[in-house]
Design a protein around this motif. Structure first.
Motif, PDB file in Angstrom:
ATOM      1  N   ALA A   1       0.674  -1.114   0.021  1.00 29.98           N
ATOM      2  CA  ALA A   1       0.016  -0.049   0.013  1.00 29.98           C
ATOM      3  C   ALA A   1       0.719   1.215   0.039  1.00 29.98           C
ATOM      4  N   ARG A   2       0.296   2.311  -0.474  1.00 31.08           N
ATOM      5  CA  ARG A   2       1.012   3.574  -0.523  1.00 31.08           C
ATOM      6  C   ARG A   2      -0.235   4.577  -0.213  1.00 31.08           C
ATOM      7  N   ALA A   3       0.409   5.634   0.479  1.00 30.57           N
ATOM      8  CA  ALA A   3      -0.502   6.663   1.137  1.00 30.57           C
ATOM      9  C   ALA A   3      -1.302   7.713   0.020  1.00 30.57           C
ATOM     10  N   ASP A   4      -0.343   7.875  -0.935  1.00 29.23           N
ATOM     11  CA  ASP A   4      -0.522   8.854  -2.242  1.00 29.23           C
ATOM     12  C   ASP A   4      -1.223   8.034  -3.114  1.00 29.23           C
ATOM     13  N   THR A   5      -2.682   7.679  -2.865  1.00 27.02           N
ATOM     14  CA  THR A   5      -3.455   6.992  -3.497  1.00 27.02           C
ATOM     15  C   THR A   5      -3.843   7.484  -4.896  1.00 27.02           C
ATOM     16  N   GLU A   6      -3.597   8.995  -5.168  1.00 29.46           N
ATOM     17  CA  GLU A   6      -4.034   9.427  -6.379  1.00 29.46           C
ATOM     18  C   GLU A   6      -3.281   8.894  -7.343  1.00 29.46           C
ATOM     19  N   VAL A   7      -1.950   8.242  -7.040  1.00 28.76           N
ATOM     20  CA  VAL A   7      -1.058   7.775  -8.139  1.00 28.76           C
ATOM     21  C   VAL A   7      -1.675   6.696  -8.946  1.00 28.76           C
ATOM     22  N   PRO A   8      -2.026   5.518  -8.122  1.00 25.52           N
ATOM     23  CA  PRO A   8      -2.639   4.619  -8.659  1.00 25.52           C
ATOM     24  C   PRO A   8      -3.996   4.692  -9.109  1.00 25.52           C
ATOM     25  N   VAL A   9      -4.926   5.600  -8.481  1.00 30.31           N
ATOM     26  CA  VAL A   9      -6.162   5.829  -9.230  1.00 30.31           C
ATOM     27  C   VAL A   9      -5.793   6.478 -10.434  1.00 30.31           C
ATOM     28  N   GLY A  10      -4.850   7.636 -10.403  1.00 33.22           N
ATOM     29  CA  GLY A  10      -4.443   8.383 -11.583  1.00 33.22           C
ATOM     30  C   GLY A  10      -4.132   7.357 -12.706  1.00 33.22           C
ATOM     31  N   ALA A  11      -3.560   6.201 -12.506  1.00 33.15           N
ATOM     32  CA  ALA A  11      -3.078   5.338 -13.576  1.00 33.15           C
ATOM     33  C   ALA A  11      -4.239   4.760 -13.911  1.00 33.15           C
ATOM     34  N   CYS A  12      -5.163   4.585 -13.122  1.00 26.27           N
ATOM     35  CA  CYS A  12      -6.503   3.952 -13.875  1.00 26.27           C
ATOM     36  C   CYS A  12      -7.532   4.805 -14.403  1.00 26.27           C
ATOM     37  N   ILE A  13      -7.374   5.946 -14.128  1.00 22.77           N
ATOM     38  CA  ILE A  13      -8.029   7.216 -15.103  1.00 22.77           C
ATOM     39  C   ILE A  13      -7.272   7.304 -16.370  1.00 22.77           C
ATOM     40  N   ASP A  14      -6.018   7.179 -16.432  1.00 19.80           N
ATOM     41  CA  ASP A  14      -5.281   7.135 -17.639  1.00 19.80           C
ATOM     42  C   ASP A  14      -5.798   6.232 -18.727  1.00 19.80           C
TER      43      ASP A  14
END
Length: 410
Positions: free
Chosen positions: A221-234
């Motif tokens: 897990a990572r705290a800055d979940t905007e990174v993997p969620v951003g990959a999903c949006i990409d």
């Protein structure tokens, strides 16, 4: 009326006979963690995750408190349903096959749940569950897709994409994910089914620290979940069937933190939902040691060798100092008798309101059921509440949707 006593999951009640509590059926009161997990599976029967009688039959054959017998009896149920599903599939009995595959997936999930990360049975059991999910998804109309979201080199985010069964060139999408121990395959029972019924496509994913992304690729897990969620949006934006201005995310349990954190820093999110709010992971579990019922999952997910080490990592998993950055509409949906925490829901909501966020708080009550953590005692009401809120935010006219001539998923 809500319960504000925190971390009650460890507490055994005075009544040690099976009975009903405000958060649902308490099967083994002397073993509250197993009783909680059984309640979770029992609730998911409403969304196709096994039959009520199957869960009770499996439980009747277990040794109370014995996790090995838990694994054994759920494997029996899983294998029976898988075999029947394969036979039905070969005979062209597609609806029966789908039902059996979905039940088998839930039973394999239960069978895998209490195994240690190093247990050689863990990954094979998990992948048997995935294979049953795949059998179910392939028969949906339109068929579900098994996908790998590009993330780290050779280490994708594992997911399933299902287009809503309604007309339209570009449909809204909900990115669905769990938390500490919930996975993409469970999201059908907790989030995805309700969204699809309301014309919202779904991308069910295992973020770092979850499901196949953890088990196969070792990503914690990572705290800055905007990174993997951003990959999903990409990935979603490369598709021709996604409305780019109507992408939302929903996280269940610890995913309530993940979703809210993503909503603070991912401007392409049109809405986010904390399905079980978490304000501060360290504040909630920082005093727990390695005897805590979730310790095995916490250490694994955080990539730690001890609870003390895991809780050092967890200090970054907090919304304070971040919630001021949220710009999208935000729903906090929380059980009013959540056995882990209720306080976190009001903390998160009040901080969001103070920051000027368009936030909504919905606490479910014991009288309406669904008052357990993530509405595990009645996941259908949880899906109804979150999916209706999101459909309204996306401007979906459900009356008109039902007249399009397409059949919603059963």
């Amino acid at each position: 009326m809500t319960d504000t006593t925190e971390n009650m999951i460890d507490a055994a009640p005075d009544n040690l006979e099976p009975h009903f509590e405000p958060m649902g059926w308490h099967h083994w009161p002397a073993f509250p963690w197993l009783s909680y997990q059984f309640r979770r599976g029992l609730g998911e029967t409403q969304e196709g995750g096994g039959a009520v009688s199957e869960h009770f039959l499996a439980a009747s054959r277990m040794i109370p408190g014995d996790k090995e017998s838990w694994h054994r009896e759920y494997m029996v149920m899983a294998e029976q349903n898988r075999a029947r599903g394969q036979e039905a599939d070969a005979s062209g009995h597609v609806r029966t096959a789908m039902n059996c595959y979905l039940r088998a997936a839930e039973h394999f999930r239960q069978a895998e749940f209490h195994l240690e990360p190093t247990d050689p049975r863990r990954l094979p059991t998990f992948e048997q569950m995935e294979a049953c999910s795949h059998g179910f998804l392939k028969h949906l109309n339109p068929p579900g897709e098994v996908v790998d979201i590009p993330y780290e080199p050779g280490k994708p985010i594992c997911g399933y994409f299902v287009r809503a069964p309604y007309p339209g060139d570009r449909l809204p999408v909900l990115i669905c994910f769990g938390g500490l121990d919930s996975i993409k395959d469970e999201m059908w029972f907790m989030q995805a089914h309700g969204a699809l019924q309301r014309g919202i496509s779904v991308l069910m994913v295992d973020l770092p620290g979850q499901g196949g992304t953890l088990r196969r690729h070792g990503l914690t897990a990572r705290a800055d979940t905007e990174v993997p969620v951003g990959a999903c949006i990409d990935w979603l934006l490369m598709r021709g069937d996604v409305a780019p201005d109507r992408i939302a995310c929903c996280g269940s349990s610890m995913g309530g933190y993940y979703a809210a954190r993503a909503g603070c820093y991912e401007p392409r999110l049109a809405a986010c939902i904390a399905h079980g709010a978490i304000w501060d992971v360290h504040e909630m579990w920082g005093d727990k040691d390695d005897s805590f019922g979730l310790a095995m999952h916490i250490r694994w997910v955080m990539g730690a060798g001890s609870m003390a080490e895991a809780m050092e990592t967890a200090k970054a998993f907090r919304l304070e100092g971040h919630i001021d950055n949220m710009r999208c509409p935000f729903l906090v949906l929380h059980g009013g008798h959540d056995v882990l925490t209720v306080k976190a829901a009001t903390q998160t909501y009040e901080a969001a309101i103070a920051a000027g966020v368009d936030a909504t708080l919905r606490l479910t009550t014991p009288d309406e059921t669904g008052a357990e953590h993530c509405q595990h005692d009645n996941p259908t009401i949880g899906q109804e509440l979150l999916a209706d809120w999101l459909a309204d935010r996306f401007g979906i006219d459900q009356r008109a949707l039902m007249k399009t001539g397409w059949s919603p998923l059963a």
